[in-house]
Write a protein that holds these residues in place. Structure first.
Motif, PDB file in Angstrom:
ATOM      1  N   GLY A 108       0.819  -1.213   0.000  1.00 54.77           N
ATOM      2  CA  GLY A 108       0.000   0.000   0.000  1.00 54.77           C
ATOM      3  C   GLY A 108       0.851   1.260   0.000  1.00 54.77           C
ATOM      4  O   GLY A 108       0.524   2.251  -0.667  1.00 54.77           O
ATOM      5  N   THR A 109       1.948   1.221   0.732  1.00 50.55           N
ATOM      6  CA  THR A 109       2.865   2.373   0.755  1.00 50.55           C
ATOM      7  C   THR A 109       3.527   2.564  -0.595  1.00 50.55           C
ATOM      8  O   THR A 109       3.650   3.700  -1.091  1.00 50.55           O
ATOM      9  N   ILE A 110       3.942   1.454  -1.216  1.00 48.37           N
ATOM     10  CA  ILE A 110       4.549   1.534  -2.547  1.00 48.37           C
ATOM     11  C   ILE A 110       3.561   2.139  -3.536  1.00 48.37           C
ATOM     12  O   ILE A 110       3.909   3.014  -4.359  1.00 48.37           O
ATOM     13  N   GLY A 111       2.311   1.684  -3.482  1.00 48.91           N
ATOM     14  CA  GLY A 111       1.299   2.220  -4.386  1.00 48.91           C
ATOM     15  C   GLY A 111       1.049   3.697  -4.177  1.00 48.91           C
ATOM     16  O   GLY A 111       0.864   4.450  -5.138  1.00 48.91           O
ATOM     17  N   TRP A 112       1.065   4.129  -2.925  1.00 47.82           N
ATOM     18  CA  TRP A 112       0.865   5.557  -2.624  1.00 47.82           C
ATOM     19  C   TRP A 112       2.032   6.385  -3.129  1.00 47.82           C
ATOM     20  O   TRP A 112       1.832   7.447  -3.717  1.00 47.82           O
ATOM     21  N   TRP A 113       3.249   5.922  -2.933  1.00 47.24           N
ATOM     22  CA  TRP A 113       4.416   6.639  -3.452  1.00 47.24           C
ATOM     23  C   TRP A 113       4.331   6.790  -4.975  1.00 47.24           C
ATOM     24  O   TRP A 113       4.621   7.845  -5.521  1.00 47.24           O
ATOM     25  N   LEU A 114       3.927   5.698  -5.633  1.00 50.52           N
ATOM     26  CA  LEU A 114       3.828   5.742  -7.094  1.00 50.52           C
ATOM     27  C   LEU A 114       2.753   6.721  -7.537  1.00 50.52           C
ATOM     28  O   LEU A 114       2.950   7.504  -8.483  1.00 50.52           O
ATOM     29  N   HIS A 115       1.615   6.716  -6.846  1.00 51.70           N
ATOM     30  CA  HIS A 115       0.521   7.641  -7.181  1.00 51.70           C
ATOM     31  C   HIS A 115       0.976   9.092  -7.022  1.00 51.70           C
ATOM     32  O   HIS A 115       0.743   9.934  -7.916  1.00 51.70           O
ATOM     33  N   GLU A 116       1.628   9.388  -5.894  1.00 50.26           N
ATOM     34  CA  GLU A 116       2.080  10.757  -5.645  1.00 50.26           C
ATOM     35  C   GLU A 116       3.158  11.174  -6.638  1.00 50.26           C
ATOM     36  O   GLU A 116       3.195  12.330  -7.079  1.00 50.26           O
ATOM     37  N   ASP A 117       4.017  10.250  -7.020  1.00 51.89           N
ATOM     38  CA  ASP A 117       5.076  10.558  -7.983  1.00 51.89           C
ATOM     39  C   ASP A 117       4.487  10.885  -9.351  1.00 51.89           C
ATOM     40  O   ASP A 117       4.906  11.840 -10.007  1.00 51.89           O
ATOM     41  N   ARG A 118       3.504  10.090  -9.780  1.00 49.09           N
ATOM     42  CA  ARG A 118       2.854  10.378 -11.065  1.00 49.09           C
ATOM     43  C   ARG A 118       2.131  11.713 -11.027  1.00 49.09           C
ATOM     44  O   ARG A 118       2.168  12.484 -11.997  1.00 49.09           O
ATOM     45  N   LYS A 119       1.458  11.971  -9.917  1.00 54.80           N
ATOM     46  CA  LYS A 119       0.728  13.230  -9.778  1.00 54.80           C
ATOM     47  C   LYS A 119       1.680  14.415  -9.851  1.00 54.80           C
ATOM     48  O   LYS A 119       1.399  15.432 -10.514  1.00 54.80           O
ATOM     49  N   ARG A 120       2.826  14.311  -9.188  1.00 53.97           N
ATOM     50  CA  ARG A 120       3.814  15.399  -9.173  1.00 53.97           C
ATOM     51  C   ARG A 120       4.391  15.641 -10.561  1.00 53.97           C
ATOM     52  O   ARG A 120       4.625  16.787 -10.955  1.00 53.97           O
ATOM     53  N   ARG A 121       4.614  14.556 -11.303  1.00 52.13           N
ATOM     54  CA  ARG A 121       5.216  14.680 -12.636  1.00 52.13           C
ATOM     55  C   ARG A 121       4.182  14.885 -13.732  1.00 52.13           C
ATOM     56  O   ARG A 121       4.536  15.071 -14.891  1.00 52.13           O
ATOM     57  N   GLY A 122       2.891  14.864 -13.373  1.00 53.44           N
ATOM     58  CA  GLY A 122       1.831  15.054 -14.361  1.00 53.44           C
ATOM     59  C   GLY A 122       1.693  13.896 -15.324  1.00 53.44           C
ATOM     60  O   GLY A 122       1.295  14.079 -16.482  1.00 53.44           O
ATOM     61  N   VAL A 123       2.027  12.699 -14.841  1.00 58.93           N
ATOM     62  CA  VAL A 123       1.949  11.501 -15.677  1.00 58.93           C
ATOM     63  C   VAL A 123       0.595  10.837 -15.473  1.00 58.93           C
ATOM     64  O   VAL A 123       0.212  10.530 -14.331  1.00 58.93           O
ATOM     65  N   ARG A 124      -0.132  10.602 -16.541  1.00 60.06           N
ATOM     66  CA  ARG A 124      -1.437   9.941 -16.458  1.00 60.06           C
ATOM     67  C   ARG A 124      -1.236   8.428 -16.493  1.00 60.06           C
ATOM     68  O   ARG A 124      -0.527   7.912 -17.352  1.00 60.06           O
ATOM     69  N   TYR A 125      -1.856   7.763 -15.545  1.00 59.99           N
ATOM     70  CA  TYR A 125      -1.702   6.302 -15.462  1.00 59.99           C
ATOM     71  C   TYR A 125      -2.488   5.615 -16.564  1.00 59.99           C
ATOM     72  O   TYR A 125      -3.650   5.928 -16.808  1.00 59.99           O
ATOM     73  N   GLU A 126      -1.837   4.704 -17.248  1.00 61.89           N
ATOM     74  CA  GLU A 126      -2.473   3.885 -18.270  1.00 61.89           C
ATOM     75  C   GLU A 126      -2.362   2.424 -17.855  1.00 61.89           C
ATOM     76  O   GLU A 126      -1.268   1.934 -17.585  1.00 61.89           O
ATOM     77  N   GLN A 127      -3.503   1.762 -17.790  1.00 61.71           N
ATOM     78  CA  GLN A 127      -3.493   0.351 -17.411  1.00 61.71           C
ATOM     79  C   GLN A 127      -2.660  -0.443 -18.410  1.00 61.71           C
ATOM     80  O   GLN A 127      -2.861  -0.354 -19.615  1.00 61.71           O
ATOM     81  N   PRO A 128      -1.673  -1.214 -17.948  1.00 62.78           N
ATOM     82  CA  PRO A 128      -0.870  -2.010 -18.886  1.00 62.78           C
ATOM     83  C   PRO A 128      -1.724  -3.043 -19.604  1.00 62.78           C
ATOM     84  O   PRO A 128      -2.698  -3.557 -19.048  1.00 62.78           O
ATOM     85  N   THR A 129      -1.383  -3.340 -20.809  1.00 62.71           N
ATOM     86  CA  THR A 129      -2.161  -4.292 -21.605  1.00 62.71           C
ATOM     87  C   THR A 129      -1.248  -5.100 -22.504  1.00 62.71           C
ATOM     88  O   THR A 129      -0.184  -4.639 -22.900  1.00 62.71           O
ATOM     89  N   ASP A 130      -1.692  -6.310 -22.800  1.00 61.18           N
ATOM     90  CA  ASP A 130      -1.016  -7.124 -23.803  1.00 61.18           C
ATOM     91  C   ASP A 130      -1.956  -7.411 -24.961  1.00 61.18           C
ATOM     92  O   ASP A 130      -1.820  -8.419 -25.646  1.00 61.18           O
TER      93      ASP A 130
END
Length: 259
Positions: free
Chosen positions: A34-56
């Motif tokens: 949960g902490t790892i996920g929160w760090w990743l969310h905050e990092d994307r938000k800070r960098r303005g990166v929109r999350y895209e669900q990975p797909t194959d």
């Protein structure tokens, strides 16, 4: 909340940006997921990166597709398949009779072969097993999806789908039979040396209300050299029969009864 050393956070983010999964980073650094996920969310938000669900998704990514598995899954989908659309994903469901565990296993294996990344599951109700897979890309793989029932709207394969069916016709026929068909024994009587005797013979049936889906089935049978006939019941030509000995032998070799 436990406070972590900033250097651990920076290391975690570096690993995440390189493509390492949340789980792997959590296990490596001994930090809760949960902490790892929160760090990743905050990092994307800070960098303005929109999350895209990975797909194959093979359609969107150009990934090599298992054509034989796709042809089989396409047959299942056209027969007893359905896609439920939701805001963030689509649910591909194949409905199987619970008495055929082999077909159920094969349906799930085909889903995983076509798109390995989405999770799959099963749900049993009233002797019916629903094999499901969750991905917003199932409509890419099956563009025949649309509102309403299949027999109430046109069903046509796209060029790339038809090429797969042309190359792998038997898995496609097998998927259709495993969904809306069967192999059974018919019987009739004949006069042999003045005596009426019972005669039994195997026959393959395929039943579907959609004219377009029946035509896809019979066109593929024609390409394979299989002799078929319409079998009208109650004035409705929804049944396709294969009963000629040579044609049944070919169907037995490549399709066989449900299991």
């Amino acid at each position: 909340m436990e406070q972590h050393n900033p250097s651990i956070r920076d290391e975690a983010l570096a690993l995440l940006r390189s493509g390492t999964t949340n789980r792997a980073v959590a296990e490596r650094l001994n930090v809760p997921r949960g902490t790892i996920g929160w760090w990743l969310h905050e990092d994307r938000k800070r960098r303005g990166v929109r999350y895209e669900q990975p797909t194959d998704c093979p359609v969107c990514t150009g990934r090599e597709l298992d054509h034989a598995s796709y042809a089989y899954l396409l047959g299942l989908y056209l027969g007893d398949g359905h896609i439920t659309s939701k805001p963030k994903q689509h649910h591909l469901s194949i409905f199987c009779d619970a008495v055929w565990p082999g077909v159920i296993d094969e349906a799930e294996s085909a889903m995983r072969a076509v798109m390995p990344m989405p999770r799959t599951g099963r749900r049993e109700r009233n002797n019916c097993v629903e094999v499901k897979s969750y991905s917003k890309h199932w409509t890419c793989a099956f563009p025949q999806h649309g509102p309403g029932k299949k027999h109430e709207r046109p069903i046509a394969l796209q060029e790339w789908q038809q090429e797969i069916v042309d190359t792998h016709p038997w898995p496609f026929v097998r998927g259709l039979i495993h969904s809306d068909g069967c192999r059974n024994m018919n019987w009739t009587t004949r006069i042999v040396q003045g005596e009426r005797k019972r005669y039994e013979y195997p026959r393959y049936y395929f039943t579907n209300v959609s004219d377009d889906i029946r035509r896809l089935y019979t066109d593929t049978l024609d390409a394979l050299g299989i002799t078929w006939t319409h079998c009208t019941r109650a004035g409705k030509p929804y049944n396709i029969s294969v009963a000629r000995r040579a044609s049944v032998a070919l169907m037995d070799a490549h399709v066989g009864p449900k299991y």
